[in-house]
Design a protein around this motif. Structure first.
Motif, PDB file in Angstrom:
ATOM      1  N   PHE A  70      34.803  17.176 -13.525  1.00  0.00           N
ATOM      2  CA  PHE A  70      35.015  16.179 -12.467  1.00  0.00           C
ATOM      3  C   PHE A  70      33.982  15.054 -12.605  1.00  0.00           C
ATOM      4  O   PHE A  70      32.994  15.016 -11.864  1.00  0.00           O
ATOM      5  CB  PHE A  70      34.903  16.829 -11.075  1.00  0.00           C
ATOM      6  CG  PHE A  70      35.874  17.944 -10.830  1.00  0.00           C
ATOM      7  CD1 PHE A  70      37.174  17.672 -10.414  1.00  0.00           C
ATOM      8  CD2 PHE A  70      35.501  19.271 -11.012  1.00  0.00           C
ATOM      9  CE1 PHE A  70      38.081  18.695 -10.171  1.00  0.00           C
ATOM     10  CE2 PHE A  70      36.397  20.305 -10.784  1.00  0.00           C
ATOM     11  CZ  PHE A  70      37.687  20.013 -10.368  1.00  0.00           C
ATOM     12  N   SER A 189      35.014  21.130  -2.408  1.00  0.00           N
ATOM     13  CA  SER A 189      34.062  20.288  -3.144  1.00  0.00           C
ATOM     14  C   SER A 189      32.947  21.134  -3.751  1.00  0.00           C
ATOM     15  O   SER A 189      32.510  20.878  -4.875  1.00  0.00           O
ATOM     16  CB  SER A 189      33.502  19.171  -2.258  1.00  0.00           C
ATOM     17  OG  SER A 189      32.841  19.698  -1.147  1.00  0.00           O
ATOM     18  N   ASN A 192      34.336  22.676  -6.812  1.00  0.00           N
ATOM     19  CA  ASN A 192      34.419  21.688  -7.898  1.00  0.00           C
ATOM     20  C   ASN A 192      33.034  21.393  -8.475  1.00  0.00           C
ATOM     21  O   ASN A 192      32.890  21.218  -9.685  1.00  0.00           O
ATOM     22  CB  ASN A 192      35.087  20.405  -7.394  1.00  0.00           C
ATOM     23  CG  ASN A 192      36.564  20.627  -7.048  1.00  0.00           C
ATOM     24  OD1 ASN A 192      37.086  21.723  -7.214  1.00  0.00           O
ATOM     25  ND2 ASN A 192      37.213  19.579  -6.580  1.00  0.00           N
TER      26      ASN A 192
HETATM   27  C1  NAG Z   1      38.614  19.680  -6.239  1.00  0.00           C
HETATM   28  O1  NAG Z   1      39.437  19.801  -7.370  1.00  0.00           O
HETATM   29  C2  NAG Z   1      40.841  19.898  -7.107  1.00  0.00           C
HETATM   30  C3  NAG Z   1      41.537  20.044  -8.444  1.00  0.00           C
HETATM   31  O2  NAG Z   1      41.141  21.209  -9.102  1.00  0.00           O
HETATM   32  C4  NAG Z   1      41.312  18.657  -6.395  1.00  0.00           C
HETATM   33  O3  NAG Z   1      42.674  18.795  -6.057  1.00  0.00           O
HETATM   34  C5  NAG Z   1      40.496  18.451  -5.128  1.00  0.00           C
HETATM   35  O4  NAG Z   1      40.840  17.231  -4.556  1.00  0.00           O
HETATM   36  C6  NAG Z   1      39.013  18.464  -5.431  1.00  0.00           C
HETATM   37  N1  NAG Z   1      38.333  18.422  -4.155  1.00  0.00           N
HETATM   38  C7  NAG Z   1      37.177  17.801  -3.959  1.00  0.00           C
HETATM   39  C8  NAG Z   1      36.727  17.767  -2.550  1.00  0.00           C
HETATM   40  O5  NAG Z   1      36.551  17.305  -4.842  1.00  0.00           O
END
Ligand code: NAG
Length: 207
Positions: A70, A189, A192
């Protein structure tokens, strides 16, 4: 020639009590009489106090984050901690991300306190469980920090697996209670961010 040497010796004797730099000036050849008036600064004093640092190829947080799962979340969260660290490399970005994870976990715990007031008994129980999972996350972040110090990628990844598992356990508590998880945004989050740490640990170069 002999006369000049004699002169120089006389001068030498005359200035014995004064500084060495003056002696050096008076021993200079005649042709440089202009410069004789100028104070001679000992060599040591002319050197810069600290040698210039050779240019090191530096990378930005964003450049390192580009290799993670990410990139934008990594840059935004780790970047916030950047001021605490000097040079940026994979290990420091990893430290920054772990710090950011800790901050976000603290924020989630503060949210638990706020949600608990208005929660149903089942919801409150789930919140209480989540709070203890977040405590576990904090312990795993400490273990992760120690592993970063040892460049121990295997341990870093296992601490991050446990973090991700704690977040899933929190979600599960609400599923069991039949309620929507008010901490879902946090859990996502944080999950992630633990993935980001996992990607960063794969980039550690052990020498
Ligand atoms: C975390 O990752 C997912 C995909 O794996 C995504 O759909 C989601 O929006 C992300 N959430 C945040 C809060 O970063």
């Amino acid at each position: 020639m002999a006369g000049r040497r004699h002169h120089a010796l006389l001068v030498l004797a005359a200035v014995m009590a004064t500084s060495c730099s003056l002696v050096a000036a008076h021993l200079m050849p005649r042709g440089q009489e202009q410069e004789e008036e100028m104070p001679v600064i000992p060599d040591m004093m002319m050197r810069p106090k600290s040698l210039p640092v050779p240019p090191v190829p530096t990378r930005t947080v964003a450049e390192i984050c580009r290799g993670t799962s990410f990139p934008e979340l990594c840059t935004a969260t780790a970047g916030k901690q950047a001021a605490r660290y000097g040079t940026v490399d994979v290990l420091t970005v990893l430290q920054m991300e772990v710090d950011a994870l800790g901050e976000r976990t603290k924020a989630a715990r503060a949210r638990v306190d706020r949600e608990a007031a208005a929660a149903t008994p089942a919801g409150r129980k789930a919140l209480h469980q989540c709070n203890s999972f977040y405590g576990d996350v904090m312990d795993n972040l400490d273990a992760c920090r120690r592993a970063i110090g040892h460049k121990d990628a295997v341990t870093i990844r296992s601490t991050m697996s446990m973090v991700a598992q704690d977040l899933q356990f929190c979600d599960e508590e609400f599923r069991k209670a039949g309620e929507k998880n008010p901490l879902q945004q946090f859990d996502q989050s944080l999950g992630n961010m633990s993935e980001i740490c996992r990607s960063l640990s794969n980039m550690i170069v052990v020498d």
